[in-house]
Design a protein around this motif. Structure first.
Motif, mmCIF file in Angstrom:
data_model
loop_
_atom_site.group_PDB
_atom_site.id
_atom_site.type_symbol
_atom_site.label_atom_id
_atom_site.label_comp_id
_atom_site.label_asym_id
_atom_site.label_seq_id
_atom_site.Cartn_x
_atom_site.Cartn_y
_atom_site.Cartn_z
ATOM 1 N N ASN A 280 -6.929 2.074 -4.287
ATOM 2 C CA ASN A 280 -8.103 1.192 -4.323
ATOM 3 C C ASN A 280 -8.093 0.242 -5.516
ATOM 4 N N ILE A 281 -6.950 0.121 -6.185
ATOM 5 C CA ILE A 281 -6.853 -0.805 -7.311
ATOM 6 C C ILE A 281 -7.017 -2.230 -6.792
ATOM 7 N N ASP A 282 -7.841 -3.012 -7.473
ATOM 8 C CA ASP A 282 -8.117 -4.387 -7.074
ATOM 9 C C ASP A 282 -6.814 -5.195 -7.042
ATOM 10 N N PRO A 283 -6.437 -5.772 -5.893
ATOM 11 C CA PRO A 283 -5.199 -6.565 -5.836
ATOM 12 C C PRO A 283 -5.271 -7.830 -6.682
ATOM 13 N N ALA A 284 -6.497 -8.233 -7.028
ATOM 14 C CA ALA A 284 -6.688 -9.409 -7.891
ATOM 15 C C ALA A 284 -7.243 -8.966 -9.241
ATOM 16 N N LEU A 285 -6.774 -7.820 -9.728
ATOM 17 C CA LEU A 285 -7.255 -7.286 -11.003
ATOM 18 C C LEU A 285 -7.188 -8.369 -12.080
ATOM 19 N N ASP A 292 -15.229 -2.906 -7.555
ATOM 20 C CA ASP A 292 -15.411 -1.462 -7.622
ATOM 21 C C ASP A 292 -14.559 -0.816 -8.711
ATOM 22 N N ASN A 293 -13.639 -1.576 -9.293
ATOM 23 C CA ASN A 293 -12.823 -1.064 -10.391
ATOM 24 C C ASN A 293 -13.566 -1.093 -11.719
ATOM 25 N N VAL A 294 -14.569 -1.975 -11.839
ATOM 26 C CA VAL A 294 -15.201 -2.253 -13.123
ATOM 27 C C VAL A 294 -16.350 -1.282 -13.382
ATOM 28 N N GLY A 295 -16.416 -0.768 -14.595
ATOM 29 C CA GLY A 295 -17.536 0.075 -14.972
ATOM 30 C C GLY A 295 -17.119 1.204 -15.875
ATOM 31 N N LEU A 296 -18.102 1.959 -16.332
ATOM 32 C CA LEU A 296 -17.810 3.136 -17.138
ATOM 33 C C LEU A 296 -16.881 4.067 -16.368
ATOM 34 N N SER A 376 2.776 -6.300 -9.360
ATOM 35 C CA SER A 376 1.609 -7.167 -9.320
ATOM 36 C C SER A 376 0.421 -6.367 -8.781
ATOM 37 N N PRO A 377 -0.758 -6.506 -9.376
ATOM 38 C CA PRO A 377 -1.062 -7.369 -10.510
ATOM 39 C C PRO A 377 -0.686 -6.719 -11.832
ATOM 40 N N ASP A 378 -0.713 -7.515 -12.915
ATOM 41 C CA ASP A 378 -0.582 -6.963 -14.248
ATOM 42 C C ASP A 378 -1.766 -6.044 -14.537
ATOM 43 N N TRP A 379 -1.615 -5.208 -15.571
ATOM 44 C CA TRP A 379 -2.743 -4.418 -16.040
ATOM 45 C C TRP A 379 -3.634 -5.292 -16.920
ATOM 46 N N TYR A 380 -4.948 -5.206 -16.708
ATOM 47 C CA TYR A 380 -5.938 -5.920 -17.509
ATOM 48 C C TYR A 380 -6.883 -4.901 -18.135
ATOM 49 N N PHE A 381 -6.877 -4.790 -19.461
ATOM 50 C CA PHE A 381 -7.862 -3.931 -20.097
ATOM 51 C C PHE A 381 -9.272 -4.466 -19.871
#
Length: 712
Positions: A280-285, A292-296, A376-381
């Protein structure tokens, strides 16, 4: 005390789950037992009062409920011995990014070589049994096996049960911290367990510093899917309290927003995915907007906590494995553990093909440059989900704990100059959310870092070092930012930011990049940062006393936004969030950033906002006195603003949903700390029609943001 529901193939079957406990629930020295005779508790760490914080529970039981109890006499028996099993990974047609054969094109890693070698001093070039955790119902054995390629290596995490069944988790990694010439490996692969081929893959492309994994069984696979007592799970304080206890059934078939929906998740997808599956990792991270990836915690973690949905549980495990696709796995060749930033204070990741967005690549020392690109995609902190934390809390898998540590390690090395107190701290960076989510990861690592195995203090210095690093880097982060915003001991940030009435961390960027003499701040970034700091205090991730002061400082932000700051008479509490807004003069002047001179009070901020800002229609000064929340956002016309609302129910807008956690955590902290106005803030927010309608509608379709105060 707490129950765990087991779903498996039937009859008596072995099980292993992770289970957090409330502070003070199980006192130091008190046993953990259950309503089943065959049961053991492997205590991993403790609260500061000595009570159990987290344990890995194993046993044998039929499908149904295992009720965990405190006290009693734990089951005795001989520890399950090391099983004489076979498992191997064979690589063929192995080439590097240039197409040249690696080690003649064939590699092999056999578990038997590590079992034969036994335990001993760590060596990157020699197979070893690295760790053993013994118990009468289940014993764990962790093996390392190198190959003829200096970068490709395999870990076997084995769980052997008294029933004779054995679970083998195979993890294939590519890369170390400083070994020369890292890069892509292309190969065909065959995984065998118990003398049977379990997986064959062709044309596998493994980029540098990634890993992939799978789980196989010798003997009957119980096909276990546990369901935790999620009410108790929330009560431990190690996860937020949710506003809902059920979701609409249709939502499980329509969420999450990327990848497999909860209703379609299977055990095979969670435990035996294709290498580098994205789950479920965002393909456009990294792209703008809420996901749904973003949050605590990501949406799949939060969804599981509502009512223990099986698909959400499997998504937690599968997404942890999916984290292996990112080039963040910098294992130290000198220790065999995720690298420790405190041991390499001047080292940074080489920016060549790094696969991590915003990597500086400018340290005094750089890791070797990898070849062959990245996934792809790169990791984004700035946008990446929390991976490893809930997987470890629910499953107890050591690989999940290390996954969490790998992301913390990558954060150590992706920026230069971020050293304080002998540790690599979260960067003071343009994107404040980068600090927020790195701080979140470090809080999670500090919470679960093992200090014991089977209730006995860890003796292996290299494993002790992992806990030391997890706590040390978090404490250093707290000490640094306490010095910046509270004590004044650190002068790296413009002095006007210190003790500002808004509780804002300084943003080293002008969010609207307009040369207008105003320094514009991002509401979602400040919200993320505030909630991360407050949550670390609530979870007691560390005993650092300066955390209390820092948490009280950032709590000023949600309190003020609800018009409850001491002395505030003008701010209308219905304006509870903003996308971007200036809080003082300064900002981008066309060539450089002028530091903020903050306005002196919330009333001064309200006066400036309502009299100086151009509004598309209406103004915050002309709000109807109802019980609905509003939000501020920029208009389509540059320089002009819009007052959005009244909000019927809360939906996915980052700056809005960040405030839910901020309000909840500030209110919870007010029971421990002096946070003036917190009770008034909570009464207004939770008394609003917007909150009431959200609980009845939108939160039951999507629980990713539905956090509420425990004090209600």
């Amino acid at each position: 005390m707490v129950w765990i529901a087991l779903s498996h193939v039937g009859g008596d079957q072995p099980f292993t789950v992770g289970q957090p406990f409330r502070k003070g629930e199980i006192a130091s020295g008190q046993a953990i037992t259950a309503n089943v005779a065959r049961f053991q508790a492997d205590v991993r760490n403790y609260w500061d009062d000595g009570s159990v914080r987290f344990a890995v529970l194993s046993g044998v039981a039929p499908a149904g409920y295992v009720v965990v109890r405190k006290g009693g006499t734990p089951a005795a028996g001989t520890a399950v011995p090391e099983p004489a099993i076979e498992a191997s990974v064979r690589f063929s047609s192995v080439v590097d990014a240039s197409g040249a054969a690696v080690a003649g094109g064939s590699l092999v890693a056999e578990l038997s070589s590590a079992r034969a070698a036994g335990s001993g001093p760590w060596s990157r070039t020699s197979p070893r049994r690295v760790r053993q955790v013994s118990g009468p119902e289940m014993s764990e054995f962790h093996y390392f096996v190198p190959t003829a390629d200096p970068h490709t290596h395999v870990w076997f995490y084995v769980r052997a049960y008294a029933t004779g069944q054995v679970e083998v988790e195979t993890v294939v990694e590519n890369g170390w911290l400083r070994v020369a010439a890292p890069g892509r490996r292309d190969y065909d692969v065959q995984v065998s367990v118990g003398g049977t081929v379990r997986y064959q893959g062709t044309a596998i492309r493994q980029h540098h510093h990634t890993r992939w994994s799978r789980v196989d069984w010798i003997g009957t696979d119980p096909q276990l899917v546990p369901r935790h007592d999620v009410t108790y799970f929330q009560a431990t304080g190690l996860v937020p309290r949710l506003a809902v206890t059920s979701m609409n059934a249709s939502s499980y078939a329509s969420t999450p927003d990327a990848g497999t929906k909860y209703s379609a998740w299977t055990l095979a997808a969670a435990n035996q995915p294709a290498p580098f599956a994205r789950a479920n990792i965002d393909p456009a991270l990294g792209s703008g907007g809420h996901s749904d990836n973003v949050g605590l915690l990501p949406a799949w973690d939060m969804t599981y906590l509502v009512e223990g949905n099986a698909g959400a549980y499997l998504a937690i495990q599968g997404n942890c494995r999916a984290g292996g696709r990112f080039s963040v796995h910098y294992r130290d060749e000198a220790s065999g553990r995720p690298a420790r930033g405190s041991q390499y204070l001047t080292l940074c990741l080489n920016d060549t093909n790094v696969g991590i967005s915003d990597n500086a690549g400018n340290g005094v020392q750089l890791t070797p440059a990898p070849t062959g690109g990245t996934n792809s995609p790169d990791w984004y902190f700035s946008h990446g989900p929390s991976l490893g934390y809930m997987a470890y809390l629910t499953s107890g898998r050591w690989s999940a704990w290390e996954e969490l540590q790998h992301f913390s390690t990558a954060a150590d090395f992706f920026q230069s100059g971020n050293v304080y107190g002998g540790y690599r701290i979260g960067p003071w960076y343009t994107q404040l959310r980068v600090h927020a989510w790195i701080y979140r990861i470090r809080t999670q690592a500090a919470i679960v870092a093992p200090q014991a195995l089977a209730g006995v203090s860890i003796a292996e210095p290299l494993d002790i070092g992992q806990r030391t690093e997890a706590l040390g880097r978090l404490d250093a982060d707290i000490d640094y930012y306490h010095g910046v915003y509270v004590s004044g001991a650190v002068t790296a940030t413009p002095s006007a930011a210190r003790d500002n009435v808004f509780g804002l961390f300084y943003m080293n960027q002008d969010y609207d990049e307009a040369n207008d003499g105003q320094h514009t701040y991002g509401g979602m970034m400040e919200g993320y940062n505030a909630l991360a700091v407050m949550w670390s205090c609530l979870t007691e991730a560390t005993s650092n006393p300066r955390l209390r002061d820092l948490a009280a400082f950032v709590a000023r932000f949600p309190v003020g936004m609800l018009g409850a700051a001491p002395g505030s008479t003008l701010w209308d509490w219905r304006v509870f969030s903003f996308y971007q807004l200036s809080f003082g003069t300064g900002g981008w002047n066309g060539t450089s950033l002028v530091p903020t001179t903050f306005r002196p009070s919330w009333d001064a901020q309200w006066t400036w906002m309502t009299t100086q800002l151009p509004w598309a229609s209406g103004s915050p000064a002309s709000i109807t006195p109802d019980s609905r929340l509003r939000s501020i956002a920029p208009d389509t016309v540059p320089g002009r603003y819009v007052l959005s609302g009244p909000i019927a129910s809360i939906t996915t807008s980052s700056h809005v949903v960040a405030m839910l956690a901020c309000v909840a955590f500030a209110h919870e902290l007010a029971a421990r700390l002096n946070i003036p106005g917190a009770d008034t803030m909570a009464a207004r927010f939770y008394g609003s029609d917007t909150w009431r309608d959200s609980v009845d509608t939108s939160f039951k379709n999507y629980a990713g943001w539905a956090i509420r105060s425990r004090r209600l």
